[in-house]
Design an enzyme around this catalytic site. Sequence first.
Site, PDB file in Angstrom:
ATOM      1  N   SER A  84       0.824  -1.208   0.000  1.00 21.78           N
ATOM      2  CA  SER A  84       0.000   0.000   0.000  1.00 21.78           C
ATOM      3  C   SER A  84       0.855   1.254   0.000  1.00 21.78           C
ATOM      4  O   SER A  84       0.571   2.220  -0.724  1.00 21.78           O
ATOM      5  CB  SER A  84      -0.927   0.002   1.219  1.00 21.78           C
ATOM      6  OG  SER A  84      -1.822  -1.086   1.171  1.00 21.78           O
ATOM      7  N   SER A  90     -12.218   2.228  -0.224  1.00 21.41           N
ATOM      8  CA  SER A  90     -11.488   3.461   0.087  1.00 21.41           C
ATOM      9  C   SER A  90     -10.574   3.868  -1.055  1.00 21.41           C
ATOM     10  O   SER A  90     -10.173   5.035  -1.155  1.00 21.41           O
ATOM     11  CB  SER A  90     -10.668   3.276   1.364  1.00 21.41           C
ATOM     12  OG  SER A  90      -9.650   2.306   1.177  1.00 21.41           O
ATOM     13  N   ARG A 102     -14.318  -6.397 -10.875  1.00 24.10           N
ATOM     14  CA  ARG A 102     -14.102  -5.578  -9.676  1.00 24.10           C
ATOM     15  C   ARG A 102     -14.750  -4.197  -9.854  1.00 24.10           C
ATOM     16  O   ARG A 102     -14.737  -3.623 -10.953  1.00 24.10           O
ATOM     17  CB  ARG A 102     -12.610  -5.432  -9.368  1.00 24.10           C
ATOM     18  CG  ARG A 102     -11.943  -6.744  -9.035  1.00 24.10           C
ATOM     19  CD  ARG A 102     -10.573  -6.562  -8.437  1.00 24.10           C
ATOM     20  NE  ARG A 102     -10.642  -5.977  -7.098  1.00 24.10           N
ATOM     21  CZ  ARG A 102      -9.578  -5.772  -6.333  1.00 24.10           C
ATOM     22  NH1 ARG A 102      -8.373  -6.105  -6.784  1.00 24.10           N
ATOM     23  NH2 ARG A 102      -9.705  -5.237  -5.126  1.00 24.10           N
ATOM     24  N   ARG A 136     -14.406 -12.792  -1.188  1.00 24.48           N
ATOM     25  CA  ARG A 136     -13.662 -13.443  -0.111  1.00 24.48           C
ATOM     26  C   ARG A 136     -14.563 -14.093   0.927  1.00 24.48           C
ATOM     27  O   ARG A 136     -14.184 -15.100   1.536  1.00 24.48           O
ATOM     28  CB  ARG A 136     -12.716 -12.432   0.545  1.00 24.48           C
ATOM     29  CG  ARG A 136     -11.484 -12.153  -0.304  1.00 24.48           C
ATOM     30  CD  ARG A 136     -10.537 -11.168   0.358  1.00 24.48           C
ATOM     31  NE  ARG A 136      -9.274 -11.095  -0.382  1.00 24.48           N
ATOM     32  CZ  ARG A 136      -8.370 -10.146  -0.226  1.00 24.48           C
ATOM     33  NH1 ARG A 136      -8.570  -9.187   0.654  1.00 24.48           N
ATOM     34  NH2 ARG A 136      -7.255 -10.160  -0.939  1.00 24.48           N
ATOM     35  N   GLU A 180      -8.545  -6.395   4.908  1.00 22.84           N
ATOM     36  CA  GLU A 180      -7.562  -7.259   4.268  1.00 22.84           C
ATOM     37  C   GLU A 180      -7.080  -8.368   5.202  1.00 22.84           C
ATOM     38  O   GLU A 180      -6.511  -9.372   4.755  1.00 22.84           O
ATOM     39  CB  GLU A 180      -6.371  -6.429   3.790  1.00 22.84           C
ATOM     40  CG  GLU A 180      -5.608  -5.753   4.906  1.00 22.84           C
ATOM     41  CD  GLU A 180      -4.876  -4.506   4.455  1.00 22.84           C
ATOM     42  OE1 GLU A 180      -3.673  -4.410   4.733  1.00 22.84           O
ATOM     43  OE2 GLU A 180      -5.509  -3.634   3.833  1.00 22.84           O
TER      44      GLU A 180
END
Length: 425
Positions: A26, A168, A126, A342, A311
């Site tokens: 990140s 985000s 996505r 997920r 995550e």
Amino acid sequence: MSAPLWPAPTATEPVRASVPLPGSKSVTNRALLLAALADGPGTVRLALRSRDADLMADALRALGATMTPSNEGASSVDWAITPGPVAGGARIDVGLAGTVMRFVPPMAALSDGEVFFDGDPHARKRPMGTILAALRALGAEVDNDALPFTVRGPLTGGEVTLDASGSSQFLSGLLLTAARFEKGLTVRHAGPPIPSQPHIRMTVQMLREFGVRVDDSEPDVWRVEPGPIRARDFTVEPDLSNAAPFLCAAMVTGGTVTVPDWPSETTQPGDQLRQLLADMGASVERVPGGLSVTGTGRVGGIAADLRDVAELTPTIAALAALADSPSRISGVAHIRGHETDRLAALAAEINGLGGDVSETEDGLEIRPRPLTGGVFHTYDDHRMATAGAVIGLAVPGVQVENIATTGKTLPEFASMWADMLEGAR
């Protein structure tokens, strides 16, 4: 052709290891983009070398930055970066990297030429509509609401309202380039709470470290003043989210794992592992130069809202499947739109090993049961792969499909896992 199966090692003794981690993905991908937009040459040191980071470097190079690597290691690299005018006519491969597909289009909109984006097959599923609609509202031409798409600027900036509750990254993607817009940018969020708030704080802090003026004093409003992004040398922190499976190994085996160079202050969401693992029964201690987690012989269940640290969900779910009491994970409905769904994937794979996991609207309910060996499918999702490895520590016969998918953020995972376990033999 089916992906190869990796026999997940089962621990026979408590793990006792120190596990150095490569740089944060990140932080790396934010730093690379800011350096490519800066007002002069700079260096990003100890950057992660992984598929996601390489895709970002390739995208920035295609848009006109000069990217020169040095001191390359197995999983880190120093990048010398010289910005150039943002060029149109580029074709960008985003792979399956959310940071590339959401952070790079606003930069591409600085050009008055067309920039084409596409990626892996699942990347086309996505969510992208929110940030592409925002670019369109700011004056860019965008020909689709999902991958593949073409962006054409230039943007001059202004004000835009969006619903960033899906990711985000929609907000971070706009903020990272905003100072380069002639009018700067004001972004207003209108919708349910934004997930992964620490990642937004990371973006704002890094912008300020690169000399950008950001006002986030009003809730759900971010104002970025137009102006230069200051060239500088920047060093990337270790990836704390990637510490999760290794620290969980200490709990599963009743051993101790130390991660060197754990920062005393950080915006990385992975820092919340300290509290989460303590809540599940670990002894967590800051030691000189790092963080140590020691298993106490018990893994307890947890009720946790992981909205800000979504995550970590796969690893926490894997640990919860090995606990001695039920767990409930909530606040993570948005991870249905990550590398895979997920929540569905975790329920299917843990249940496939004999577990008892049910999906809720925004999370999982996990009722521990004795597990058996079997194939743990990963859906080309790096965090599913590491979750399977954690379960395999305690359950003989687990075979993780396509362990190489960990290359997205941790290319040396399999060898690091083996090295960690070496001390337990």
